[in-house]
Every structure is written in C-alpha cells, then in structure tokens.
Scaffold this active site. Sequence first.
Site, mmCIF file in Angstrom:
data_model
loop_
_atom_site.group_PDB
_atom_site.id
_atom_site.type_symbol
_atom_site.label_atom_id
_atom_site.label_comp_id
_atom_site.label_asym_id
_atom_site.label_seq_id
_atom_site.Cartn_x
_atom_site.Cartn_y
_atom_site.Cartn_z
ATOM 1 C CD GLU A 1 -2.931 -0.976 2.195
ATOM 2 O OE1 GLU A 1 -3.935 -0.316 2.248
ATOM 3 O OE2 GLU A 1 -2.609 -1.466 3.305
ATOM 4 C CD GLU B 1 -3.841 -5.468 3.746
ATOM 5 O OE1 GLU B 1 -3.021 -4.763 3.776
ATOM 6 O OE2 GLU B 1 -4.109 -6.340 2.636
#
Length: 294
Positions: free
Chosen positions: A144, A164
């Site tokens: 990210e 995630e």
Amino acid sequence: MAAALRGLGLLQGRVRLAAAAAATSSFRRPGRRAPVRGGAAAAVPSAGKSYGSEAKEEEELRIRYLDDEHKGIVVLGLNRSHAKNALSKNLLKMMSKAVDALKSDKKVRTVIFRSEVPGIFCAANLPVPTIAAIDGAALGGGLELALACDIRVAASSAKMGLVETKLAIIPGAGGTQRLPRTIGVSLAKELIFSARIVDGEEAKSIGLISHVVEQNEAGDAAYRRALALAKEFLPQGPVAMRVAKLAINQGMEVDLVTGLAIEEACYAQTIPTKDRIEGLLAFKEKRPPRYKGE
C-alpha cells in the site's frame, strides 16, 4: 476552473502520510544493505537536513542527500532492525517530519524510498517524483505504501500482495483505492479477494510496477534501477516537474474537461519562472540549462 484552482492549492497544502493502517505490519527483504556511493546519511528524528557521517545502527529513519552525479536525489530508508522494520507511531511521526522538510526543499528533485534492513517500504505524497524500490517482500501495508509512490521498481524475486483478507480485514492504507487505479478494477478485486502474492515478473505484466530487474548479490538491484531512473529526472526543470506531477494527479480524479482546465492552470504557473527563461537561454546558447527551481 474552480477545481483547477483547488488542485493548485494542494501544492501548498500540508503533506500527509497514508500509512495509519500499516502500523502493525512488518515485511522482510532478503539481502544486505549496500553502501551508497557519493551519499551522506543522517538520522531524522527532527527531520533536519544533514550531511553528516554514516548513521548509527539504532537510528530508525535515515535520509541521504546524494551528491556528485546524483545531486538532487534523496534516499529515505527505514532502519528498525530490532523490530524487523515494523511501522510504529513514533516512526510515522519521524517520517511525517522528514516529508515536511523534503517538500519545502527546492534542491530536492526526486525521492527514493527503500528499506535499509530486511523490511518495509515508506511513501508519502511528496510534490516531487517518488520511486519505490522493492527488493524483497511488500505485503499488505508495505505494498500500500509503495502504491503511494509515483513509480515502482522491483526485483524479479520480490513478492507483492494485499493479503489483509486472510486476516479477516481489508487493506486500510489506500490499497482498495490505489490498486484499482493502477491495474484496473476487476484485477484489483481478484488480487484482494484471493490475497494472492505475485513476483516481480507478474507484477510487471499486470502493470503493478514499471520496471523489473534481476536481483543481484547485494540484494539491491531494484534500488540501483531506481537510482538510475531518478538520475534521468535530474536535468529537468524542478518547478515544471512538481507542477507536472500535480497536473497529472489532480487530472486523474476529474473528467477530461476539468482536467484540461487544471493543466492550463498548472501550465500558467511555469510561465513567469526564472527557470523557463533559463531554459530558453540555454537552448539558444546550446548549453545545458542551470535550473534553480525558481
């Protein structure tokens, strides 16, 4: 035009890190840290500019202002070996201070983000070009943060993914927004839904990264490629580089008509600069321009 003016206002706004949700993650990169030729290192608890000696091992954040042929390139690296480079609130605070210092430094042309120990990537919305050098694993928050950079370079052996959903959560540091804008909505959904990890070759094929290189013995092939790329940016007008980045970033968030208005407003910002006059004079005199970022 109103949107264009708001876009220009962001150039003067406070830079913020998009890293809050990655504070509990850690990511590893194989290989050892190689020395940077022609660079000076300093710890950045106060984000002050320094040209001191090599940083001490316990310093968590290092900033290097390269010199000689690489003058204008800054390397920002994590050095939390005791915590496997896991992001902490204190480290994020130091990163924020470093970014504030860099964004106002007219001598900075390009920033490279890397890990100086087996670790994680850090990135920020700086007004100058940013490059993420991915030499190992960039999983979850690591990817990210790399996605927040303008350009990503990775070794073929690097591992990248937003994993995630395996932990029954979702990417929370920009992944659900930046990944689809980078590789497309459908493929981004596939990667997030499956928590799939891709290597450098596949990442290049799907457009996740711009360049892929074979890893070297030092484990810093991506960093070396990023450094060469940053060197290509150095001769260009620094004001033009910042404004071009602003025009592209803001234009991608609006319709074409508004985007063209943003471009027109940004173009107008370069006309009264001393650098523009210097560029024309250098072209006339058949010599390299000497830009000062003014």
